[in-house]
Design a protein around this motif. Sequence first.
Motif, PDB file in Angstrom:
ATOM      1  N   ALA A 182     -13.669  -5.314  -9.612  1.00 23.52           N
ATOM      2  CA  ALA A 182     -14.457  -6.549  -9.678  1.00 23.52           C
ATOM      3  C   ALA A 182     -15.643  -6.419 -10.614  1.00 23.52           C
ATOM      4  CB  ALA A 182     -14.938  -6.927  -8.276  1.00 23.52           C
ATOM      5  N   ILE A 183     -16.247  -5.215 -10.679  1.00 29.16           N
ATOM      6  CA  ILE A 183     -17.489  -5.114 -11.459  1.00 29.16           C
ATOM      7  C   ILE A 183     -17.291  -4.645 -12.894  1.00 29.16           C
ATOM      8  CG2 ILE A 183     -18.910  -4.794  -9.404  1.00 29.16           C
ATOM      9  CD1 ILE A 183     -19.066  -1.792 -10.087  1.00 29.16           C
ATOM     10  N   VAL A 184     -16.266  -3.792 -13.144  1.00 28.61           N
ATOM     11  CA  VAL A 184     -16.173  -3.235 -14.504  1.00 28.61           C
ATOM     12  C   VAL A 184     -14.761  -3.154 -15.079  1.00 28.61           C
ATOM     13  CG1 VAL A 184     -18.295  -1.852 -14.366  1.00 28.61           C
ATOM     14  CG2 VAL A 184     -16.125  -0.857 -13.589  1.00 28.61           C
ATOM     15  N   ASP A 185     -13.707  -3.389 -14.284  1.00 27.92           N
ATOM     16  CA  ASP A 185     -12.360  -3.095 -14.770  1.00 27.92           C
ATOM     17  C   ASP A 185     -11.356  -4.078 -14.185  1.00 27.92           C
ATOM     18  OD1 ASP A 185     -10.017  -2.003 -15.683  1.00 27.92           O
ATOM     19  OD2 ASP A 185     -10.240  -0.060 -14.690  1.00 27.92           O
ATOM     20  N   ALA A 186     -11.227  -5.231 -14.811  1.00 26.74           N
ATOM     21  CA  ALA A 186     -10.321  -6.257 -14.287  1.00 26.74           C
ATOM     22  C   ALA A 186      -8.877  -5.775 -14.240  1.00 26.74           C
ATOM     23  CB  ALA A 186     -10.425  -7.523 -15.144  1.00 26.74           C
ATOM     24  N   SER A 187      -8.490  -4.894 -15.155  1.00 31.31           N
ATOM     25  CA  SER A 187      -7.118  -4.391 -15.152  1.00 31.31           C
ATOM     26  C   SER A 187      -6.836  -3.566 -13.895  1.00 31.31           C
ATOM     27  CB  SER A 187      -6.843  -3.553 -16.403  1.00 31.31           C
ATOM     28  OG  SER A 187      -7.612  -2.358 -16.399  1.00 31.31           O
ATOM     29  N   PHE A 188      -7.856  -2.958 -13.332  1.00 37.91           N
ATOM     30  CA  PHE A 188      -7.696  -2.183 -12.100  1.00 37.91           C
ATOM     31  C   PHE A 188      -7.278  -3.099 -10.947  1.00 37.91           C
ATOM     32  CE2 PHE A 188      -9.978   0.932  -8.991  1.00 37.91           C
ATOM     33  CZ  PHE A 188      -8.771   1.548  -8.696  1.00 37.91           C
ATOM     34  N   LEU A 189      -7.756  -4.334 -10.966  1.00 36.06           N
ATOM     35  CA  LEU A 189      -7.358  -5.291  -9.931  1.00 36.06           C
ATOM     36  C   LEU A 189      -5.861  -5.576 -10.007  1.00 36.06           C
ATOM     37  CD1 LEU A 189     -10.355  -7.795 -10.207  1.00 36.06           C
ATOM     38  CD2 LEU A 189     -10.041  -5.992  -8.498  1.00 36.06           C
ATOM     39  N   ASP A 190      -5.332  -5.686 -11.214  1.00 34.62           N
ATOM     40  CA  ASP A 190      -3.889  -5.886 -11.377  1.00 34.62           C
ATOM     41  C   ASP A 190      -3.121  -4.660 -10.884  1.00 34.62           C
ATOM     42  OD1 ASP A 190      -4.318  -8.380 -12.555  1.00 34.62           O
ATOM     43  OD2 ASP A 190      -4.448  -7.531 -14.570  1.00 34.62           O
ATOM     44  N   TRP A 191      -3.646  -3.472 -11.202  1.00 37.73           N
ATOM     45  CA  TRP A 191      -3.020  -2.217 -10.760  1.00 37.73           C
ATOM     46  C   TRP A 191      -2.974  -2.168  -9.229  1.00 37.73           C
ATOM     47  CZ3 TRP A 191      -4.143   2.044  -7.806  1.00 37.73           C
ATOM     48  CH2 TRP A 191      -3.431   3.221  -8.042  1.00 37.73           C
ATOM     49  N   LEU A 192      -4.073  -2.542  -8.584  1.00 40.97           N
ATOM     50  CA  LEU A 192      -4.143  -2.528  -7.124  1.00 40.97           C
ATOM     51  C   LEU A 192      -3.188  -3.543  -6.511  1.00 40.97           C
ATOM     52  CD1 LEU A 192      -8.008  -2.196  -6.734  1.00 40.97           C
ATOM     53  CD2 LEU A 192      -6.309  -0.473  -6.105  1.00 40.97           C
ATOM     54  N   ALA A 193      -3.127  -4.718  -7.093  1.00 41.01           N
ATOM     55  CA  ALA A 193      -2.229  -5.750  -6.570  1.00 41.01           C
ATOM     56  C   ALA A 193      -0.771  -5.298  -6.636  1.00 41.01           C
ATOM     57  CB  ALA A 193      -2.417  -7.048  -7.347  1.00 41.01           C
ATOM     58  N   ALA A 194      -0.416  -4.599  -7.708  1.00 45.98           N
ATOM     59  CA  ALA A 194       0.970  -4.142  -7.875  1.00 45.98           C
ATOM     60  C   ALA A 194       1.320  -3.012  -6.912  1.00 45.98           C
ATOM     61  CB  ALA A 194       1.187  -3.684  -9.316  1.00 45.98           C
ATOM     62  N   ARG A 195       0.303  -2.318  -6.399  1.00 49.03           N
ATOM     63  CA  ARG A 195       0.549  -1.154  -5.529  1.00 49.03           C
ATOM     64  C   ARG A 195       0.017  -1.371  -4.115  1.00 49.03           C
ATOM     65  NH1 ARG A 195      -0.008  -0.132 -10.573  1.00 49.03           N
ATOM     66  NH2 ARG A 195       1.164   1.528 -11.634  1.00 49.03           N
ATOM     67  N   ALA A 196      -0.195  -2.611  -3.750  1.00 52.71           N
ATOM     68  CA  ALA A 196      -0.788  -2.904  -2.439  1.00 52.71           C
ATOM     69  C   ALA A 196       0.031  -2.312  -1.304  1.00 52.71           C
ATOM     70  CB  ALA A 196      -0.954  -4.410  -2.262  1.00 52.71           C
ATOM     71  N   ASP A 197       1.341  -2.487  -1.335  1.00 52.41           N
ATOM     72  CA  ASP A 197       2.185  -1.979  -0.250  1.00 52.41           C
ATOM     73  C   ASP A 197       2.112  -0.453  -0.160  1.00 52.41           C
ATOM     74  OD1 ASP A 197       2.998  -4.503   0.525  1.00 52.41           O
ATOM     75  OD2 ASP A 197       4.803  -4.467  -0.732  1.00 52.41           O
ATOM     76  N   ALA A 198       2.140   0.209  -1.314  1.00 49.61           N
ATOM     77  CA  ALA A 198       2.083   1.674  -1.320  1.00 49.61           C
ATOM     78  C   ALA A 198       0.754   2.168  -0.765  1.00 49.61           C
ATOM     79  CB  ALA A 198       2.291   2.199  -2.743  1.00 49.61           C
ATOM     80  N   LEU A 199      -0.331   1.536  -1.168  1.00 52.14           N
ATOM     81  CA  LEU A 199      -1.652   1.947  -0.703  1.00 52.14           C
ATOM     82  C   LEU A 199      -1.811   1.719   0.795  1.00 52.14           C
ATOM     83  CD1 LEU A 199      -3.677   0.552  -3.718  1.00 52.14           C
ATOM     84  CD2 LEU A 199      -3.495   2.977  -3.096  1.00 52.14           C
ATOM     85  N   LEU A 200      -1.388   0.556   1.255  1.00 48.80           N
ATOM     86  CA  LEU A 200      -1.482   0.260   2.684  1.00 48.80           C
ATOM     87  C   LEU A 200      -0.575   1.172   3.506  1.00 48.80           C
ATOM     88  CD1 LEU A 200      -1.594  -3.634   2.529  1.00 48.80           C
ATOM     89  CD2 LEU A 200      -3.423  -2.147   3.368  1.00 48.80           C
ATOM     90  N   GLY A 201       0.505   1.616   2.901  1.00 49.18           N
ATOM     91  CA  GLY A 201       1.432   2.511   3.584  1.00 49.18           C
ATOM     92  C   GLY A 201       1.024   3.971   3.527  1.00 49.18           C
ATOM     93  N   GLY A 202      -0.112   4.266   2.877  1.00 50.97           N
ATOM     94  CA  GLY A 202      -0.603   5.640   2.816  1.00 50.97           C
ATOM     95  C   GLY A 202       0.108   6.515   1.809  1.00 50.97           C
ATOM     96  N   ASP A 203       0.733   5.931   0.801  1.00 46.92           N
ATOM     97  CA  ASP A 203       1.411   6.709  -0.226  1.00 46.92           C
ATOM     98  C   ASP A 203       0.422   7.665  -0.907  1.00 46.92           C
ATOM     99  OD1 ASP A 203       2.118   6.800  -3.400  1.00 46.92           O
ATOM    100  OD2 ASP A 203       3.924   6.874  -2.179  1.00 46.92           O
ATOM    101  N   GLY A 204       0.728   8.953  -0.845  1.00 42.36           N
ATOM    102  CA  GLY A 204      -0.213   9.962  -1.319  1.00 42.36           C
ATOM    103  C   GLY A 204      -0.548   9.851  -2.787  1.00 42.36           C
ATOM    104  N   ASP A 205       0.473   9.674  -3.632  1.00 43.76           N
ATOM    105  CA  ASP A 205       0.225   9.596  -5.070  1.00 43.76           C
ATOM    106  C   ASP A 205      -0.609   8.368  -5.424  1.00 43.76           C
ATOM    107  OD1 ASP A 205       1.599  11.933  -5.613  1.00 43.76           O
ATOM    108  OD2 ASP A 205       3.524  10.905  -5.837  1.00 43.76           O
ATOM    109  N   ALA A 206      -0.296   7.232  -4.804  1.00 42.27           N
ATOM    110  CA  ALA A 206      -1.047   6.015  -5.082  1.00 42.27           C
ATOM    111  C   ALA A 206      -2.500   6.162  -4.651  1.00 42.27           C
ATOM    112  CB  ALA A 206      -0.404   4.822  -4.376  1.00 42.27           C
TER     113      ALA A 206
END
Length: 362
Positions: A193-217
């Motif tokens: 939100a503050i410095v890297d809008a592309s990071f928001l796209d990266w997070l949106a694409a990996r939301a399921d992996a992050l919420l699922g505790g995927d180690g690499d993500a």
Amino acid sequence: MSLRHVEVGGTAPYRITIGRGLLRDGNLLAQSLRGRHVLVVSDANVAPLYAQAVVDALRAARPDLRIATHVMPAGEREKTLSRFGEAVDALAALGATRDACVYALGGGVVGDLAGFAAACWMRGIDCVQLPTTLLAMVDSSVGGKTAIDLPQGKNLVGAFHPPVAVVADTDALRTLPARELRAGLAEVVKYGAIVDASFLDWLAARADALLGGDGDALVDAIARSCVHKAAIVERDPFERGERALLNFGHTFGHAIETAQDYGTLNHGESVAVGMVLAARLSSALGLATDTDAMILQALLQRFGLPTALPTGLDPDVLLAHMRLDKKAQASGLRFVLWEGLGRARVVADVPGDAVRDILGST
């Protein structure tokens, strides 16, 4: 999964190490030790899980160490002057010398309080941050802000005291409650939100992996967040300029936490609400579009985070807390707002009526 390193430069440089099994790596944990006295500070939730492993690893690497463990009750309500005094008493009982080291093993509360004890004992001894929550790994363990709370507000008594090392063992996230994982993701979203809008796209694409505790993500998200924070902290270690951007959502968020006596929303959840309110305030002041605010809100909701004020909070009470916030100035309210995704800025003299309108419209 390989280790990731993030270097924090400046006048007091240190390394952030991210990876699995690190709390049992005695050579890594002892790498920054200068003396023989160690105080491991943890809380009642984390200590039973990891404190003995840390102590055993340190003793294996350095059999000459004198190690004590101080366990405080868990929770933001415990980040008080009296609990700080108990940590200092533990250093005194240990006979800690000026080359002693405090290991802060836990989430943000432990990191803040233990770091402040290290900052004050003999006017400053070393501290190694061992964050065990996602929120602490990406935010509070990095940058050297240490503090305790007062009834009047959060983090009002503290010091800048950079750690000599940060060791983020992602295995600790396996025992993290789902709610706490989501709370940490709020701070991860903040960097986009503050410095890297592309990071928001990266997070949106990996939301399921992050919420699922995927180690690499998770390792990638932690490392990317720490890179952003390290760069800002290196340029502005004492928050005299750019570092204030890291407080996006926090003026609202800290007011919410204080007004509810730390009893309803946790820190990450409060910041999630605060970021949405800051984005909406930006739109109301003509700095940004409503569309960007809605994109941010949707991503936070995707991560299961609240985006609206809890019911029953008085806007005037919240405003009073904001006026005592560390980011306020004598001339008036000061907020971190934005001009859209990835473009935050500090805005001074924000009209109280505009803030009250935002608070009253949720």
